[in-house]
Design a protein around this motif. Structure first.
Motif, PDB file in Angstrom:
ATOM      1  N   UNK A   1       0.813  -1.217   0.000  1.00  8.31           N
ATOM      2  CA  UNK A   1       0.000   0.000   0.000  1.00  8.31           C
ATOM      3  C   UNK A   1       0.844   1.263   0.000  1.00  8.31           C
ATOM      4  N   UNK A   2       1.981   1.236   0.666  1.00  9.60           N
ATOM      5  CA  UNK A   2       2.823   2.429   0.759  1.00  9.60           C
ATOM      6  C   UNK A   2       3.470   2.786  -0.572  1.00  9.60           C
ATOM      7  N   UNK A   3       3.651   1.794  -1.439  1.00 11.33           N
ATOM      8  CA  UNK A   3       4.340   2.035  -2.701  1.00 11.33           C
ATOM      9  C   UNK A   3       3.391   2.396  -3.827  1.00 11.33           C
ATOM     10  N   UNK A   4       2.070   2.429  -3.534  1.00 15.75           N
ATOM     11  CA  UNK A   4       1.089   2.667  -4.573  1.00 15.75           C
ATOM     12  C   UNK A   4       0.403   4.000  -4.392  1.00 15.75           C
ATOM     13  N   UNK A   5       0.121   4.683  -5.499  1.00 14.14           N
ATOM     14  CA  UNK A   5      -0.657   5.908  -5.451  1.00 14.14           C
ATOM     15  C   UNK A   5      -2.088   5.587  -5.854  1.00 14.14           C
ATOM     16  N   UNK A   6      -2.980   6.542  -5.677  1.00 16.15           N
ATOM     17  CA  UNK A   6      -4.378   6.354  -6.073  1.00 16.15           C
ATOM     18  C   UNK A   6      -4.463   6.086  -7.569  1.00 16.15           C
ATOM     19  N   UNK A   7      -3.611   6.732  -8.334  1.00 12.17           N
ATOM     20  CA  UNK A   7      -3.639   6.565  -9.791  1.00 12.17           C
ATOM     21  C   UNK A   7      -3.206   5.169 -10.225  1.00 12.17           C
ATOM     22  N   UNK A   8      -2.490   4.469  -9.343  1.00 12.95           N
ATOM     23  CA  UNK A   8      -2.030   3.125  -9.676  1.00 12.95           C
ATOM     24  C   UNK A   8      -2.999   2.056  -9.171  1.00 12.95           C
ATOM     25  N   UNK A   9      -4.069   2.466  -8.521  1.00 14.61           N
ATOM     26  CA  UNK A   9      -5.047   1.538  -7.960  1.00 14.61           C
ATOM     27  C   UNK A   9      -6.245   1.447  -8.891  1.00 14.61           C
ATOM     28  N   UNK A  10      -6.768   0.243  -9.055  1.00 13.35           N
ATOM     29  CA  UNK A  10      -7.906   0.055  -9.967  1.00 13.35           C
ATOM     30  C   UNK A  10      -9.157   0.718  -9.393  1.00 13.35           C
ATOM     31  N   UNK A  11     -10.047   1.120 -10.276  1.00 12.55           N
ATOM     32  CA  UNK A  11     -11.308   1.742  -9.861  1.00 12.55           C
ATOM     33  C   UNK A  11     -12.122   0.785  -9.017  1.00 12.55           C
ATOM     34  N   UNK A  12     -12.109  -0.469  -9.386  1.00 14.56           N
ATOM     35  CA  UNK A  12     -12.873  -1.484  -8.657  1.00 14.56           C
ATOM     36  C   UNK A  12     -12.409  -1.558  -7.203  1.00 14.56           C
ATOM     37  N   UNK A  13     -11.110  -1.532  -6.996  1.00 16.76           N
ATOM     38  CA  UNK A  13     -10.582  -1.589  -5.637  1.00 16.76           C
ATOM     39  C   UNK A  13     -10.887  -0.314  -4.859  1.00 16.76           C
ATOM     40  N   UNK A  14     -10.818   0.831  -5.525  1.00 18.69           N
ATOM     41  CA  UNK A  14     -11.147   2.093  -4.856  1.00 18.69           C
ATOM     42  C   UNK A  14     -12.601   2.112  -4.406  1.00 18.69           C
ATOM     43  N   UNK A  15     -13.506   1.575  -5.229  1.00 16.82           N
ATOM     44  CA  UNK A  15     -14.924   1.522  -4.866  1.00 16.82           C
ATOM     45  C   UNK A  15     -15.119   0.593  -3.673  1.00 16.82           C
ATOM     46  N   UNK A  16     -14.403  -0.523  -3.647  1.00 15.75           N
ATOM     47  CA  UNK A  16     -14.506  -1.433  -2.504  1.00 15.75           C
ATOM     48  C   UNK A  16     -14.073  -0.754  -1.213  1.00 15.75           C
ATOM     49  N   UNK A  17     -12.958  -0.066  -1.263  1.00 17.79           N
ATOM     50  CA  UNK A  17     -12.456   0.611  -0.060  1.00 17.79           C
ATOM     51  C   UNK A  17     -13.429   1.707   0.369  1.00 17.79           C
ATOM     52  N   UNK A  18     -13.938   2.465  -0.585  1.00 18.33           N
ATOM     53  CA  UNK A  18     -14.899   3.520  -0.268  1.00 18.33           C
ATOM     54  C   UNK A  18     -16.158   2.928   0.358  1.00 18.33           C
ATOM     55  N   UNK A  19     -16.665   1.841  -0.214  1.00 16.90           N
ATOM     56  CA  UNK A  19     -17.844   1.186   0.343  1.00 16.90           C
ATOM     57  C   UNK A  19     -17.596   0.719   1.768  1.00 16.90           C
ATOM     58  N   UNK A  20     -16.432   0.139   2.002  1.00 14.59           N
ATOM     59  CA  UNK A  20     -16.082  -0.328   3.343  1.00 14.59           C
ATOM     60  C   UNK A  20     -16.049   0.835   4.329  1.00 14.59           C
ATOM     61  N   UNK A  21     -15.436   1.939   3.933  1.00  7.20           N
ATOM     62  CA  UNK A  21     -15.346   3.106   4.818  1.00  7.20           C
ATOM     63  C   UNK A  21     -16.720   3.713   5.098  1.00  7.20           C
ATOM     64  N   UNK A  22     -17.565   3.775   4.073  1.00  6.82           N
ATOM     65  CA  UNK A  22     -18.916   4.329   4.270  1.00  6.82           C
ATOM     66  C   UNK A  22     -19.711   3.474   5.249  1.00  6.82           C
ATOM     67  N   UNK A  23     -19.617   2.164   5.091  1.00  6.13           N
ATOM     68  CA  UNK A  23     -20.349   1.276   6.005  1.00  6.13           C
ATOM     69  C   UNK A  23     -19.819   1.387   7.429  1.00  6.13           C
ATOM     70  N   UNK A  24     -18.518   1.527   7.588  1.00  4.44           N
ATOM     71  CA  UNK A  24     -17.958   1.705   8.932  1.00  4.44           C
ATOM     72  C   UNK A  24     -18.537   2.948   9.598  1.00  4.44           C
ATOM     73  N   UNK A  25     -18.620   4.028   8.835  1.00  2.89           N
ATOM     74  CA  UNK A  25     -19.178   5.272   9.391  1.00  2.89           C
ATOM     75  C   UNK A  25     -20.652   5.133   9.717  1.00  2.89           C
ATOM     76  N   UNK A  26     -21.394   4.468   8.821  1.00  7.88           N
ATOM     77  CA  UNK A  26     -22.823   4.274   9.064  1.00  7.88           C
ATOM     78  C   UNK A  26     -23.065   3.419  10.307  1.00  7.88           C
ATOM     79  N   UNK A  27     -22.215   2.428  10.519  1.00 11.27           N
ATOM     80  CA  UNK A  27     -22.372   1.556  11.681  1.00 11.27           C
ATOM     81  C   UNK A  27     -22.063   2.293  12.978  1.00 11.27           C
ATOM     82  N   UNK A  28     -21.145   3.255  12.938  1.00 14.76           N
ATOM     83  CA  UNK A  28     -20.802   4.034  14.130  1.00 14.76           C
ATOM     84  C   UNK A  28     -21.992   4.855  14.609  1.00 14.76           C
ATOM     85  N   UNK A  29     -22.822   5.289  13.695  1.00 14.44           N
ATOM     86  CA  UNK A  29     -23.959   6.141  14.040  1.00 14.44           C
ATOM     87  C   UNK A  29     -25.074   5.275  14.456  1.00 14.44           C
TER      88      UNK A  29
END
Length: 109
Positions: free
Chosen positions: A81-109
């Motif tokens: 992860x440290x050697x990769x930039x956002x531009x080097x990450x696939x869109x599919x993986x970025x959507x997965x991470x975003x979905x995971x983060x959104x659900x974490x926030x929703x669960x906190x509330x």
């Protein structure tokens, strides 16, 4: 949804156009076309309120379901992860991470 210009803005533009037409006419230059069109204000169009295609609650549940499905999929890293930039990450993986983060926030509330 169609975005329309407010009536007051159309009238203001028409007034500016009339002023510009007067300035052009005062210069004495030969004009090809009708300068009166510069001050023309279109007729009002009736606004018909658009009914939502689906209920907002249903849309929210669908979005939550989609985020849950994406977040439940494992996140695979092809490089450290440290050697990769956002531009080097696939869109599919970025959507997965975003979905995971959104659900974490929703669960906190």
């Amino acid at each position: 949804m169609k975005i329309t210009t407010p009536r007051w803005a159309l009238e203001a533009a028409g007034a500016i156009g009339a002023e510009m037409a007067g300035t052009i006419a005062a210069t004495g230059v030969r004009v090809v076309g009708d300068t009166a069109l510069l001050s023309a204000v279109p007729e009002a169009v009736e606004k018909v309120p658009a009914a939502p295609r689906i209920a907002p609650e249903v849309a929210a549940q669908a979005l939550y379901g989609a985020l849950a499905a994406v977040a439940s999929a494992p996140v695979r890293h092809s490089a450290p992860a440290k050697a990769r930039t956002v531009h080097q990450t696939s869109s599919k993986e970025l959507v997965r991470v975003l979905g995971h983060r959104c659900l974490k926030r929703l669960r906190r509330r």
